[in-house]
Design a protein around this motif. Structure first.
Motif, PDB file in Angstrom:
ATOM      1  N   LEU A  17      37.882  42.357  34.448  1.00 48.87           N
ATOM      2  CA  LEU A  17      38.368  41.543  35.571  1.00 48.87           C
ATOM      3  C   LEU A  17      39.450  42.295  36.353  1.00 48.87           C
ATOM      4  O   LEU A  17      39.485  42.274  37.586  1.00 48.87           O
ATOM      5  CB  LEU A  17      38.924  40.208  35.069  1.00 48.87           C
TER       6      LEU A  17
ATOM      7  N   VAL B 205      43.379  34.273  31.956  1.00 53.34           N
ATOM      8  CA  VAL B 205      42.265  34.170  32.900  1.00 53.34           C
ATOM      9  C   VAL B 205      42.287  32.786  33.531  1.00 53.34           C
ATOM     10  O   VAL B 205      42.600  31.795  32.870  1.00 53.34           O
ATOM     11  CB  VAL B 205      40.906  34.430  32.201  1.00 53.34           C
TER      12      VAL B 205
ATOM     13  N   GLU C 269      39.093  34.972  37.356  1.00 50.22           N
ATOM     14  CA  GLU C 269      40.038  36.015  37.759  1.00 50.22           C
ATOM     15  C   GLU C 269      41.123  36.154  36.686  1.00 50.22           C
ATOM     16  O   GLU C 269      41.380  35.221  35.930  1.00 50.22           O
ATOM     17  CB  GLU C 269      40.651  35.707  39.120  1.00 50.22           C
ATOM     18  N   HIS C 270      41.730  37.333  36.654  1.00 48.50           N
ATOM     19  CA  HIS C 270      42.767  37.562  35.638  1.00 48.50           C
ATOM     20  C   HIS C 270      44.125  37.108  36.162  1.00 48.50           C
ATOM     21  O   HIS C 270      44.337  36.961  37.363  1.00 48.50           O
ATOM     22  CB  HIS C 270      42.794  39.037  35.228  1.00 48.50           C
TER      23      HIS C 270
ATOM     24  N   LEU D 236      30.483  39.597  35.549  1.00 47.23           N
ATOM     25  CA  LEU D 236      31.436  39.945  34.489  1.00 47.23           C
ATOM     26  C   LEU D 236      30.711  40.583  33.313  1.00 47.23           C
ATOM     27  O   LEU D 236      31.157  41.587  32.755  1.00 47.23           O
ATOM     28  CB  LEU D 236      32.191  38.689  34.052  1.00 47.23           C
TER      29      LEU D 236
ATOM     30  N   TYR E 270      35.067  39.686  44.082  1.00 47.75           N
ATOM     31  CA  TYR E 270      36.042  39.109  43.143  1.00 47.75           C
ATOM     32  C   TYR E 270      36.591  37.810  43.708  1.00 47.75           C
ATOM     33  O   TYR E 270      36.766  37.714  44.923  1.00 47.75           O
ATOM     34  CB  TYR E 270      37.167  40.133  42.926  1.00 47.75           C
ATOM     35  N   PRO E 271      36.896  36.797  42.881  1.00 49.79           N
ATOM     36  CA  PRO E 271      36.688  36.645  41.430  1.00 49.79           C
ATOM     37  C   PRO E 271      35.210  36.777  41.032  1.00 49.79           C
ATOM     38  O   PRO E 271      34.323  36.552  41.850  1.00 49.79           O
ATOM     39  CB  PRO E 271      37.193  35.224  41.169  1.00 49.79           C
TER      40      PRO E 271
END
Length: 222
Positions: free
Chosen positions: A21, A73, A85-86, A39, A32-33
């Motif tokens: 991520l 996350v 997303e991180h 992923l 992104y996300p």
């Protein structure tokens, strides 16, 4: 409140999901996300990953649940498909440069400061190796109040010029294991750096093409 990795270390799958991520936020901001499918593709890439993994959708979902529980996350709602997303900088309480180094160590295992500078070029352009070292040392010298060290400098491997760094997000690292030399003793350092740059550039190209292909397939509804 910073996440305490010493009390709640990450599993290898969680570290891979988190690192992926962090990478994609930098390298493919338009995608992104990430969706679960993107992923999974990123986690299981054959290039720029050490070790290579083959995580199932269920294993990735489980890792996401663990990371969400400790605010590393965040799930984005509002779109047709769930995206992730991180939240590393806030959850770990580290500056951007330190987060970049942790992300790369999670994805590619122990590396020297020089290797980290080259490998993170697409994420963040460090001025020089000394600045990489400074951020690594800061991560190593973190106070207990902040959650303690997040990286460790490994003992010098036989035949290696530079010591490598490892992250501590998955718990303590076995310091007794010999680490592979980062360069052959006889090779000139400049040659090794030039070759590492070429390999990194090729890996970036392959990754970018794979991502374009995945996006194209998604658009075509494949």
């Amino acid at each position: 409140m910073n996440h305490d990795f010493h009390t709640h270390p990450l599993s290898p799958a969680e570290a891979r999901v988190l690192g992926t991520l962090m990478e994609k936020a930098r390298t493919v901001p338009d995608s992104y996300p990430l969706t679960l499918n993107s992923l999974q593709n990123g986690c299981n890439q054959k290039s720029a990953r050490e070790p290579a993994m083959n995580l199932s959708e269920a294993e990735i979902s489980e890792a996401i649940d663990g990371l969400r529980a400790c605010s590393l996350v965040i799930e984005s709602s509002g779109s047709r498909v769930t995206r992730y997303e991180h939240n590393v900088q806030r959850a770990a309480g580290v500056p951007e440069q330190s987060a970049v180094l942790l992300g790369m160590l999670m994805l590619r295992g122990p590396q020297t400061a020089g290797e980290l500078r080259i490998n993170t070029e697409r994420w963040y352009k460090f001025l020089d190796i000394a600045s990489v070292d400074a951020f690594l040392e800061e991560l190593q010298d973190r106070s207990e109040e902040k959650g303690g060290a997040l990286v460790v400098k490994l003992p010098r491997a036989p035949g290696a010029r530079e010591q490598r760094w490892a992250h501590l997000l998955c718990g303590p690292v076995d310091m007794t294991l010999p680490t592979a030399p980062t360069a052959t003793g006889g090779a000139a350092e400049d040659d090794v750096i030039a070759l590492t740059r070429r390999v990194a550039a090729l890996e970036h190209t392959v990754t970018a093409l794979s991502e374009q292909l995945a996006n194209l397939r998604q658009q075509l509804g494949a």
